[in-house]
Every structure is written in C-alpha cells, then in structure tokens.
Design an enzyme around this catalytic site. Sequence first.
Site, PDB file in Angstrom:
ATOM      1  N   ASP A 354     -43.563 -78.417 106.792  1.00 51.75           N
ATOM      2  CA  ASP A 354     -44.522 -79.424 107.267  1.00 51.75           C
ATOM      3  C   ASP A 354     -45.907 -78.842 107.518  1.00 51.75           C
ATOM      4  O   ASP A 354     -46.787 -79.529 108.024  1.00 51.75           O
ATOM      5  CB  ASP A 354     -43.990 -80.077 108.546  1.00 51.75           C
ATOM      6  N   SER A 376     -47.569 -87.077 110.120  1.00 51.14           N
ATOM      7  CA  SER A 376     -46.264 -87.272 109.485  1.00 51.14           C
ATOM      8  C   SER A 376     -45.523 -88.438 110.132  1.00 51.14           C
ATOM      9  O   SER A 376     -45.470 -88.550 111.363  1.00 51.14           O
ATOM     10  CB  SER A 376     -45.420 -85.996 109.606  1.00 51.14           C
ATOM     11  N   GLN A 426     -42.057 -86.808 101.875  1.00 47.16           N
ATOM     12  CA  GLN A 426     -42.644 -87.110 103.183  1.00 47.16           C
ATOM     13  C   GLN A 426     -43.636 -88.262 103.065  1.00 47.16           C
ATOM     14  O   GLN A 426     -44.402 -88.344 102.103  1.00 47.16           O
ATOM     15  CB  GLN A 426     -43.373 -85.894 103.767  1.00 47.16           C
TER      16      GLN A 426
END
Length: 444
Positions: A354, A376, A426
């Site tokens: 991430d 996110s 994502q």
Amino acid sequence: VAEFLEKVPLLHRLTSSSLKKIAQVLVFKRYERGDYVVGRDEEEMEGVYFVVEGQAQVLGPVGEENCSEFFLKPFDYFGRGIFGNVYAVDVVAVSQLTCLLLTSDHCHLLETKPMCDSDNQRSLLERILYMDPLDLNVFRGFTLPNAPALEKVFGGQFVAQGLAAASKTVEFMKLVHSLHAYFLLSGDINSKDFNLNMLLLASTLLFSSESSLAVPILYEVSRLRDGNNFATRRVDARQKGKTIFTLFASFQREQQGFDHQESNMPHMLPPETLVSRDEMLQRRMTDHLIPRYYRNKVATQYTAPLPIDIRFCEPNYSTQERKSPSRLKYWFKARGELSDDQALHRCVVAFASDLMYAFISSDPHLKKRMSAVPVSLDHSMWFHRPLRADDWLLFVMVNLTASQSRGLATGEMFNRKGELVVSLKQEALLKETVTGNPILDSKL
C-alpha cells in the site's frame, strides 16, 4: 512432529519457525503401563513432556487434602519450564505411553515471541508487526514513532497487522492465500483525548526505551471457519471504541495441484543498478534545476527512510511537473534479513503493497501546483506462490480507470525468477486538495 505440535494448546502462541526449532530438538520417550514418568522425589524434572499416545495419571502427595488426581491424554503437557517450577507430584503411565520431551536446556524456545522470532535484533518492520496478545482472539498493535504515516495510520500497517493477528489464530501449516480489506475510518496517531497513563504503561512494557505515543489499535479476530485444508478469519480493528478497519483472510494448507502462469514479468534493469527511492528524493531536494516550490514540497513530505527499500525502474528526473503515466514499476524488499517464517514474509509484503498503490490512480490527473491525496477504500491480495520479502520483488501497477471520484488499480508482484507470487487490486478515493488539512476523518 510439527503437525502434532500445532495442536498442543501451549504452543498456539508460537510462530511456525519456533515450532520447527522445537521439533528438531524433541526426544521420544516410551513407557510401559505402571512406569513412573516423573517421580515426586526427583529434585528436578528433565523438561517439558508432551503426550503423543496413551494416558498418564498425575498423583499428588500422599495424605494431602484435596490432592490432585487426574489423567493426561494426547496433546496434554506437563513438566518443568512451562510456568516455572511445578508442585511435587508423580506422573505414572496407565497404558503404553509415548511422550515427546523438550529438555530443560531447550525450554527457552517456549518463550512468547513476536511473529518474527529471528535471533537477530528485530528490524523496524518486525517491531511494527509485533502483536501483543490480550486475549485468545484479541491483539494490540502500535504505530511506532518512525513508522510510515501522514498524519494518520498508514494503510499498509492496518493490512499487515490485521493479517498478523489473524495468522496467530490459525494452524501454522495453513498460510494466507487471499485477503480483502476495507478502510472505514482514518487511524489516529495522536495521543490527545486518550488516557496517557495507560498508553505509556503499555508502550513501556512493549518497547521499553522506544515508547510509542500513538493511540494503540485493538484487533479482534473472529474464527469464521476451521476446515481440514482451509480456514477463514475476520479481523476488526478498533480505536477509541470505533471500528476503523475490517479484513477478511482465507488460509490454506499446502496442496499439490495444477500449475501454470499467463502473466509475464516485464524485462527490467536489475535492482542493484537502480537508484534507491531515498537517494532519488535527496537528489530532488538539492537539484537546483528543479523548481524551488517542488523542492520544498519534497522536503516537507520526506521523513525518515522507509523500512522498505524501493528502486524505481523508470525514474523521472524531469525538471517540469507533468502528468505521470498510468503505470508504475519498481523493485522492493524489506530492509534487513527476516526469519524463514512464511507467514511473516506475507505480512511484510502486505505492508509494502500500500506504499504507493493509491497514487497510481491520481497521478495521471495531476496538474502544476495541484495537490491530491488519494485515500485507500478497499484492498485485495491473492498469494500464489511462496515468497521472500527480504529478496527483491518487482511490483507492476496499472491504473485501470477513474470515475465518480474513485480510481481502480491492479498490480502484480514477481520474484527474480519471473514467477507471479502476488496479484492485487485496490480502489481509492481521489479528490483534489484545495485548502486545509487533506486528511479525511471518514472515507465516505
């Protein structure tokens, strides 16, 4: 032996690498019916015994009121070195009995350790992944002072710590093969409005001289399924009484089956020939050909080096800001050497996944002097093959689409052999920062 040990309740708190070390030093002991395994007159027991087959009876001192008298069966344990010295008792075989003995000089292997139980000094990543067990299914994680953060808890920390907590409740022969995470609220790294006395006490116990002033995060694990080959866990991360992150993870015992791969690793320069991210940022802060406002922007955003070494495959040294491509490729690996625990390596990769993923969706839309902080929303990973996070992995990201203030990106990770080890997707919230603090309290 290792599969037997994973079913012993005493050992559930240990990592797979610890269990393997224990399995290598155990001694088989066999007794006939009526044999004394341990006698109360012995000054010292040989160590810790694990019952494999048969039954044994524990007898307390003769004449003692309410003396202990009960049976031990497979997966039970007794002896010296578990919770200190034991009371004077006899342990007698009531049938043919087989035990595994962990001798006293190896009892230190029973000590509780973090997920990574390397004999070397723990790295920053290993300390970040340390999960303090508060109850059978409840763990506490901390944000260390030098952990990646941008006025909030880093999303990769949530994924990695949540996965580490889930892994501690699963038989070590089962490894995560997929996870799906949802970021609900931003994690607080400030200690205001929190009981500092309790926080300082907890952080002192955990990290001694490097106490963390961040609000701890409680990870509660729900055991949704435990099958022969698969296990499923849900993890809810809570802070200040609110659920701020949820993770679903599925674990699988290693099985033989079909094997093929359609994705091909793009040809890139070896990571050893590329400039590290930290060196690149240092150059950008000092290069006078780059506009001053951009150098100042880099300087304000650059903090301590990441615990992950990153080498961009196509570094852009342009002196003019322009739209970035919708693809990004870089090599990465954990700093330092990690233990052989495969669960640890998968947690480290989850942490690293991430670091820049969300930015791939917003970068193509950036304009001069424009600032955007992607957030996110959800994060999915599929682990295909064994991997090592302390060896170079190539991360290939592609921005698929952006609309309705959301962007979707996909990613693939390859080892140096070209094997696809992880696939990712994502979705991120994309909004231009106009004024004020760009960090949002809520994702919605």
